[in-house]
Design a protein around this motif. Structure first.
Motif, mmCIF file in Angstrom:
data_model
loop_
_atom_site.group_PDB
_atom_site.id
_atom_site.type_symbol
_atom_site.label_atom_id
_atom_site.label_comp_id
_atom_site.label_asym_id
_atom_site.label_seq_id
_atom_site.Cartn_x
_atom_site.Cartn_y
_atom_site.Cartn_z
ATOM 1 N N SER A 30 0.819 -1.208 0.000
ATOM 2 C CA SER A 30 0.000 0.000 0.000
ATOM 3 C C SER A 30 0.858 1.265 0.000
ATOM 4 C CB SER A 30 -0.946 -0.011 1.188
ATOM 5 O OG SER A 30 -0.222 -0.113 2.401
ATOM 6 N N SER A 31 2.032 1.195 0.615
ATOM 7 C CA SER A 31 2.959 2.317 0.584
ATOM 8 C C SER A 31 4.020 1.994 -0.459
ATOM 9 C CB SER A 31 3.606 2.523 1.953
ATOM 10 O OG SER A 31 4.533 3.587 1.916
ATOM 11 N N ASN A 32 3.986 2.689 -1.567
ATOM 12 C CA ASN A 32 4.898 2.330 -2.643
ATOM 13 C C ASN A 32 5.244 3.534 -3.506
ATOM 14 O OD1 ASN A 32 2.987 2.420 -5.112
ATOM 15 N ND2 ASN A 32 1.867 1.155 -3.665
ATOM 16 N N TYR A 102 9.676 3.605 6.625
ATOM 17 C CA TYR A 102 10.788 4.029 5.785
ATOM 18 C C TYR A 102 11.625 2.851 5.299
ATOM 19 C CZ TYR A 102 9.807 8.792 7.214
ATOM 20 O OH TYR A 102 9.194 10.010 7.426
ATOM 21 N N ALA A 103 11.257 1.647 5.704
ATOM 22 C CA ALA A 103 12.027 0.464 5.329
ATOM 23 C C ALA A 103 11.595 -0.033 3.955
ATOM 24 C CB ALA A 103 11.835 -0.629 6.372
ATOM 25 N N LEU A 104 12.579 -0.194 3.076
ATOM 26 C CA LEU A 104 12.314 -0.747 1.747
ATOM 27 C C LEU A 104 12.136 -2.246 1.883
ATOM 28 C CD1 LEU A 104 12.245 -0.289 -1.352
ATOM 29 C CD2 LEU A 104 14.702 -0.779 -1.350
ATOM 30 N N ILE A 105 10.984 -2.745 1.472
ATOM 31 C CA ILE A 105 10.697 -4.167 1.631
ATOM 32 C C ILE A 105 10.486 -4.870 0.301
ATOM 33 C CG2 ILE A 105 9.812 -3.982 3.967
ATOM 34 C CD1 ILE A 105 6.990 -3.866 2.822
ATOM 35 N N GLY A 106 10.525 -4.146 -0.793
ATOM 36 C CA GLY A 106 10.388 -4.767 -2.097
ATOM 37 C C GLY A 106 10.898 -3.820 -3.167
ATOM 38 N N ASP A 107 11.587 -4.341 -4.158
ATOM 39 C CA ASP A 107 12.154 -3.525 -5.237
ATOM 40 C C ASP A 107 12.102 -4.363 -6.501
ATOM 41 O OD1 ASP A 107 15.281 -1.619 -5.634
ATOM 42 O OD2 ASP A 107 13.416 -1.657 -6.784
ATOM 43 N N TYR A 108 11.230 -3.979 -7.424
ATOM 44 C CA TYR A 108 10.957 -4.804 -8.594
ATOM 45 C C TYR A 108 11.163 -4.003 -9.868
ATOM 46 C CZ TYR A 108 8.633 -7.289 -4.826
ATOM 47 O OH TYR A 108 8.356 -7.918 -3.640
ATOM 48 N N TRP A 109 11.593 -4.725 -10.917
ATOM 49 C CA TRP A 109 11.852 -4.100 -12.214
ATOM 50 C C TRP A 109 11.129 -4.849 -13.318
ATOM 51 C CZ3 TRP A 109 14.576 0.368 -12.797
ATOM 52 C CH2 TRP A 109 15.359 0.795 -11.717
ATOM 53 N N GLY A 110 10.682 -4.084 -14.311
ATOM 54 C CA GLY A 110 10.199 -4.693 -15.529
ATOM 55 C C GLY A 110 11.372 -5.035 -16.428
ATOM 56 N N ASP A 111 11.066 -5.646 -17.570
ATOM 57 C CA ASP A 111 12.116 -6.076 -18.496
ATOM 58 C C ASP A 111 12.646 -4.931 -19.354
ATOM 59 O OD1 ASP A 111 10.451 -9.243 -19.080
ATOM 60 O OD2 ASP A 111 11.949 -8.674 -17.581
ATOM 61 N N GLY A 112 11.932 -3.831 -19.394
ATOM 62 C CA GLY A 112 12.357 -2.702 -20.213
ATOM 63 C C GLY A 112 11.639 -2.673 -21.545
ATOM 64 N N ILE A 113 11.448 -1.458 -22.042
ATOM 65 C CA ILE A 113 10.786 -1.290 -23.326
ATOM 66 C C ILE A 113 11.499 -0.166 -24.071
ATOM 67 C CG2 ILE A 113 9.048 0.359 -22.438
ATOM 68 C CD1 ILE A 113 7.006 -1.189 -24.201
#
Length: 119
Positions: A30-32, A102-113
């Motif tokens: 929810s916090s992102n 303030y704690a980063l708990i997830g960091d996700y990336w797409g494949d790029g376009i």
């Protein structure tokens, strides 16, 4: 786990417009912060625009006034790119970061376009 799927890239002439979209599949905290980064060969990824779950927007100086980031249904973020320049060419990556306080708990990336702007 969150999977990010990007769409909307392509080739356009300078002065034209494109809209990139990124849909998040899975539990997006929810916090992102959802963001778009751009990478050109030989360089690091650089932030283009970001949008917090609270609605705060941030833009790189070179796209301010030309690009707009917005959300749809909370799990999809769009990057509307107007008045495109050849220097906007690159591979655009969608990124989503989840926070617990303030704690980063997830960091996700797409494949790029890929976005190509011809002058």
């Amino acid at each position: 786990q969150v999977r990010l799927v990007e769409s909307g890239g392509g080739s356009v002439q300078a002065g034209g417009s494109l809209r990139l979209s990124c849909k998040a599949y899975g539990r997006l905290f929810s916090s992102n912060i959802m963001a778009w980064y751009r990478q050109i060969p030989g360089a690091q990824r650089e932030l283009v625009a970001s949008l917090t779950s609270g609605g705060n927007e941030r833009y790189a100086d070179d796209v301010q006034g030309r690009f707009t980031i917005d959300r749809e249904w909370g799990d999809t973020v769009h990057l509307r790119m107007n008045s495109l320049k050849s220097e906007d060419t690159g591979v655009y990556f969608c990124n989503a970061k989840g926070y617990n306080g303030y704690a980063l708990i997830g960091d996700y990336w797409g494949d790029g376009i890929r976005v190509t702007v011809s002058s």
